[in-house]
Design a protein around this motif. Structure first.
Motif, short mmCIF file in Angstrom:
data_model
loop_
_atom_site.label_atom_id
_atom_site.label_comp_id
_atom_site.label_asym_id
_atom_site.label_seq_id
_atom_site.Cartn_x
_atom_site.Cartn_y
_atom_site.Cartn_z
N HIS A 70 0.84 -1.22 0.00
CA HIS A 70 0.00 0.00 0.00
C HIS A 70 0.86 1.26 0.00
O HIS A 70 1.36 1.69 1.04
N HIS A 72 1.17 5.09 -2.20
CA HIS A 72 0.65 6.01 -3.22
C HIS A 72 1.79 6.73 -3.93
O HIS A 72 2.65 7.34 -3.27
N HIS A 118 -9.86 0.99 -0.17
CA HIS A 118 -9.66 1.79 1.04
C HIS A 118 -10.97 1.78 1.83
O HIS A 118 -11.99 2.28 1.31
N HIS A 156 -6.15 -0.07 4.93
CA HIS A 156 -6.36 0.36 6.32
C HIS A 156 -7.22 -0.65 7.10
O HIS A 156 -6.70 -1.53 7.73
N ASP A 205 2.05 3.82 3.10
CA ASP A 205 0.99 4.67 2.55
C ASP A 205 1.56 5.77 1.65
O ASP A 205 1.30 5.79 0.46
ZN ZN Z 1 -3.87 4.83 1.02
#
Ligand code: ZN
Length: 321
Positions: free
Chosen positions: A10, A12, A197, A220, A277
């Motif tokens: 995970h 971005h 998500h 998450h 993240d």
């Molecule tokens: Zn995320």
């Protein structure tokens, strides 16, 4: 041994850019940024110490997205992130981004996706130690269904060519998961692998909805801790949670790192994994997240290894030939 098969699920792209590159690309593209120095760019891209909400956290993406409107820029940052991950020592990573946020300059989502694919391929050629997949994110919103459906089409077109799954990102508290039935129906019609998500800024109900769309991975998912029935379902159905502890602290999903429910979820038997993240926005890396779990939540090397095994089992791409 904890670094064998170091794997991150995970992450971005737009939250993990090098501030130096954002500054440089803005100059190259003639973009007037709302800040006037590299130092200010760095400050703007990192979450403030007193960040209170996911929405405030998401403001970290404004500068990156201003410069990510050309194929050249997208290819460059995708390459650079692969380079950063390879240098960190990762063996496998899935990078995600939302192609629909890079169409302001006239590109279509296929062109945007292709540019990112090119950058990732170039990164893997230069750093063959790492394998990288690309997850295309739809965005939560109330006026972008057409754009989300274009993202699904792009994923269908490029699935198997670096692209490995579909996700939905954005403000979960404002745009509930149940609004996106049509988008996920389409994804399921095309049999696209999913991660969603959910259970970040909204409660367990958001995760129940995500599971109803057929996902076996949830980004998450920390609000599962409020719902024992949901925890049991995650265990029974072998659902993997992509947990991002520092990010959750920044967005106040967890009041502090030590109060983060990852320990309870892990102990209950949920397949939790450790993730960064956003390397830049959260000012962290996978290795730092692992260290935080050891230092503040008393995870042993064995337990970290177990989480890396969970990640390895849940990754979307098959072993490289
Ligand atoms: Zn995320």
């Amino acid at each position: 041994m904890e670094n064998r098969h170091l794997c991150e699920l995970h992450l971005h792209l737009d939250g993990s850019l090098r501030p130096e590159s954002v500054w440089e690309m803005a100059q190259e593209q003639g973009i007037i940024l709302p800040v006037s120095s590299l130092e200010e760019v760095k400050l703007q891209m990192k979450v403030p110490e007193d960040c209170q909400t996911l929405e405030e956290y998401l403001e970290r993406f404004e500068l990156p997205l201003m410069v990510l409107q050309t194929e050249e820029a997208l290819e460059r940052v995708a390459f650079e992130l692969v380079e950063d991950l390879a240098r960190e020592g990762l063996d496998y990573a899935e990078i995600r981004f939302a192609p629909q946020l890079s169409v302001v300059g006239g590109l279509n989502q296929n062109q945007v996706t292709e540019a990112a694919i090119r950058g990732i391929k170039r990164g893997m050629e230069q750093y063959p130690s790492i394998q990288v997949g690309l997850i295309l994110c739809c965005m939560r919103g109330d006026k972008n269904e057409e754009l989300n459906l274009q993202t699904i089409e792009a994923a269908r077109t490029y699935l198997g060519d670096i692209v490995c799954a579909i996700d939905i990102a954005g403000a979960e508290g404002l745009y509930p998961t149940e609004w996106f039935q049509r988008v996920f129906d389409k994804a399921n019609e095309y049999q696209l692998p999913l991660t969603i998500h959910a259970g970040e800024a909204a409660g367990p109900e958001s995760m129940w909805t995500a599971l109803s769309y057929g996902t076996k991975r949830i980004g998450h998912g920390v609000h599962a801790i409020e719902d024992p029935e949901l925890i049991q379902k995650l265990i029974d159905e072998n659902v993997t949670l992509e947990v991002c502890v520092t990010s959750n602290f920044h967005t106040k999903v967890a009041a502090s790192i030590v109060e983060h429910p990852i320990r309870q979820l892990f102990d209950a038997g949920v397949h939790v994994t450790v993730n960064s993240d956003n390397r830049t926005a959260s000012n962290t890396t996978l290795k730092e997240e692992i260290q935080i779990l050891k230092d503040q939540l008393h995870f042993t090397d064995e337990e970290i290894k177990k989480m890396q095994e969970y990640a390895w089992e849940a990754k979307f791409l098959k072993e490289r030939k």
